[in-house]
Design a protein around this motif. Structure first.
Motif, PDB file in Angstrom:
ATOM      1  N   UNK A   9      37.592  44.514  27.021  1.00  0.00           N
ATOM      2  CA  UNK A   9      36.813  43.387  26.511  1.00  0.00           C
ATOM      3  C   UNK A   9      37.513  42.099  26.921  1.00  0.00           C
ATOM      4  N   UNK A  10      36.880  41.394  27.840  1.00  0.00           N
ATOM      5  CA  UNK A  10      37.463  40.164  28.364  1.00  0.00           C
ATOM      6  C   UNK A  10      36.892  38.990  27.569  1.00  0.00           C
ATOM      7  N   UNK A  11      37.734  38.154  26.963  1.00  0.00           N
ATOM      8  CA  UNK A  11      37.251  37.081  26.077  1.00  0.00           C
ATOM      9  C   UNK A  11      36.211  36.165  26.697  1.00  0.00           C
ATOM     10  N   UNK A 117      39.425  36.495  34.841  1.00  0.00           N
ATOM     11  CA  UNK A 117      39.355  37.954  34.883  1.00  0.00           C
ATOM     12  C   UNK A 117      40.555  38.558  35.622  1.00  0.00           C
ATOM     13  N   UNK A 118      40.890  38.015  36.776  1.00  0.00           N
ATOM     14  CA  UNK A 118      42.003  38.585  37.545  1.00  0.00           C
ATOM     15  C   UNK A 118      43.313  38.552  36.744  1.00  0.00           C
ATOM     16  N   UNK A 119      43.708  37.408  36.162  1.00  0.00           N
ATOM     17  CA  UNK A 119      44.930  37.413  35.345  1.00  0.00           C
ATOM     18  C   UNK A 119      44.840  38.366  34.155  1.00  0.00           C
ATOM     19  N   UNK A 120      43.640  38.468  33.554  1.00  0.00           N
ATOM     20  CA  UNK A 120      43.475  39.359  32.403  1.00  0.00           C
ATOM     21  C   UNK A 120      43.727  40.809  32.825  1.00  0.00           C
ATOM     22  N   UNK A 121      43.187  41.207  33.973  1.00  0.00           N
ATOM     23  CA  UNK A 121      43.395  42.571  34.467  1.00  0.00           C
ATOM     24  C   UNK A 121      44.865  42.810  34.774  1.00  0.00           C
ATOM     25  N   UNK A 122      45.499  41.841  35.426  1.00  0.00           N
ATOM     26  CA  UNK A 122      46.912  41.985  35.778  1.00  0.00           C
ATOM     27  C   UNK A 122      47.799  42.080  34.538  1.00  0.00           C
ATOM     28  N   UNK A 123      47.407  41.402  33.459  1.00  0.00           N
ATOM     29  CA  UNK A 123      48.201  41.426  32.221  1.00  0.00           C
ATOM     30  C   UNK A 123      47.897  42.657  31.369  1.00  0.00           C
ATOM     31  N   UNK A 124      46.767  43.314  31.616  1.00  0.00           N
ATOM     32  CA  UNK A 124      46.346  44.424  30.769  1.00  0.00           C
ATOM     33  C   UNK A 124      46.629  45.794  31.372  1.00  0.00           C
ATOM     34  N   UNK A 126      48.394  48.258  34.851  1.00  0.00           N
ATOM     35  CA  UNK A 126      49.517  48.369  35.778  1.00  0.00           C
ATOM     36  C   UNK A 126      49.020  48.119  37.201  1.00  0.00           C
ATOM     37  N   UNK A 127      48.897  46.862  37.532  1.00  0.00           N
ATOM     38  CA  UNK A 127      48.428  46.475  38.857  1.00  0.00           C
ATOM     39  C   UNK A 127      49.592  45.971  39.705  1.00  0.00           C
ATOM     40  N   UNK A 128      49.345  45.875  40.992  1.00  0.00           N
ATOM     41  CA  UNK A 128      50.245  45.151  41.877  1.00  0.00           C
ATOM     42  C   UNK A 128      49.714  43.715  41.904  1.00  0.00           C
ATOM     43  N   UNK A 129      50.284  42.820  41.081  1.00  0.00           N
ATOM     44  CA  UNK A 129      49.678  41.500  40.836  1.00  0.00           C
ATOM     45  C   UNK A 129      49.940  40.489  41.938  1.00  0.00           C
TER      46      UNK A 129
END
Length: 335
Positions: A9-11, A117-124, A126-129
């Protein structure tokens, strides 16, 4: 084969107070590869849906067809695709879509995707940010969005694929103007009357869809800040005569990838990609095969490395083409 999906759930802080009153918070499904364990990091593909669809559409079951996560799972199992995450954003609007652009008529969907969205995914997860481990892809309006965002944000993406993406507006949009004008004429030229009738119907007439699609494009490309929804856009033609409004049409063309590619900055952005893949059905009803051929020719002329394919099909039901692009994208963003 049951692919693992997590739904975040992205704010949607960026979308708060949008002109259409659409939800700010969005559910974004994410495909997790088989070895995802919360420790190992993976590259990410952002997969943009077409008009009148959201990220959830990629997971829909259809007899005889695999969903995109099912395809990815099989491709990985077969050794054809590198493991990666696939993020499927929701950038839907009450008009049927945002074209993934910032517009005062619909909301800041471009900013939402890139800066929220991109920062949210990277913070949520295990991505290669880093941009070098991030790709963007899509079909139709999603293909347009993927190509345009790759041109505008080369630091965010290192690979892109555009499947039958909107471009060469002279060919893909203009031929539909007369049909949209005729539909609007049935409502005495009143956009609000049409919109009320369309959205209140339990089963909107399929023949009326071209006008809704046109309104969404106008809201994205030529918004009118002096009017309120659902009339907060300027049409690129006279509804009575279908004569092109040159001023408005020029605004539309600034979004056309065939126009954008003429700018040096966008040429450099595309040239910086590890992978640029485009394809289109030879029988595309929106004339997009001609558009993609021309884009490919221009790209070659500017020395932009890319791969373009045509296949014997039309515009619809071509999600099987992701079986070709996903392996290429995953390889481009892998460690």
């Amino acid at each position: 084969m049951n692919p693992r999906i997590t739904t975040l759930r992205v704010p949607g802080t960026t979308l708060t107070g949008n002109p259409l009153g659409d939800p700010a918070e969005r559910e974004v499904p994410v495909y997790l590869p088989p070895s995802y364990d919360g420790k190992k990091r993976f590259g990410v593909i952002y997969l943009l849906s077409g008009f009148a669809s959201t990220g959830r559409s990629f997971m829909n079951y259809s007899f005889g067809h695999r969903s995109v996560p099912e395809s990815a799972e099989q491709l990985i199992a077969d050794g054809r695709m590198k493991e990666c995450l696939i993020v499927m954003p929701d950038c839907m609007t009450s008009y049927g879509g945002s074209q993934y652009v910032d517009s005062p008529a619909t909301g800041r969907y471009e900013t939402y995707l890139v800066n929220e969205l991109i920062p949210f995914i990277d913070n949520s997860l295990q991505t290669l940010p880093a941009g070098e481990h991030r790709a963007i892809a899509g079909k139709s309006s999603g293909g347009f969005g993927a190509l345009r965002l790759a041109m505008k944000y080369p630091h965010c993406f290192s690979a892109a694929s555009c499947h039958s993406g909107d471009m060469h507006f002279e060919l893909c949009y203009k031929p539909g103007f007369p049909a949209a004008a005729r539909i609007l004429e049935k409502h005495k030229g009143d956009i609000s009357a049409f919109y009320r009738a369309y959205t209140s119907s339990p089963k909107p007439a399929r023949n009326d869809f071209p006008l809704l699609e046109l309104l969404a494009m106008a809201a994205a490309y030529s918004p009118d800040t002096l009017k309120h929804a659902p009339e907060n856009m300027r049409l690129p033609f006279d509804p009575y005569t279908c004569e092109i409004n040159i001023t408005v049409w020029k605004e539309w063309l600034t979004f056309d990838p065939l126009v954008m590619i003429e700018e040096k900055a966008y040429q450099e952005a595309l040239s910086s990609l590890k992978l640029l893949y485009l394809d289109c059905g030879s029988y595309d009803e929106y004339n997009l095969a001609f558009a993609h051929r021309l884009f490919s020719r221009k790209a070659s002329g500017y020395g932009i490395a890319h791969h373009y394919e045509e296949f014997p099909d039309s515009h619809s039901d071509t999600s099987y083409r992701y079986d070709t692009s996903l392996p290429l994208l995953s390889a481009a963003i892998a460690l």
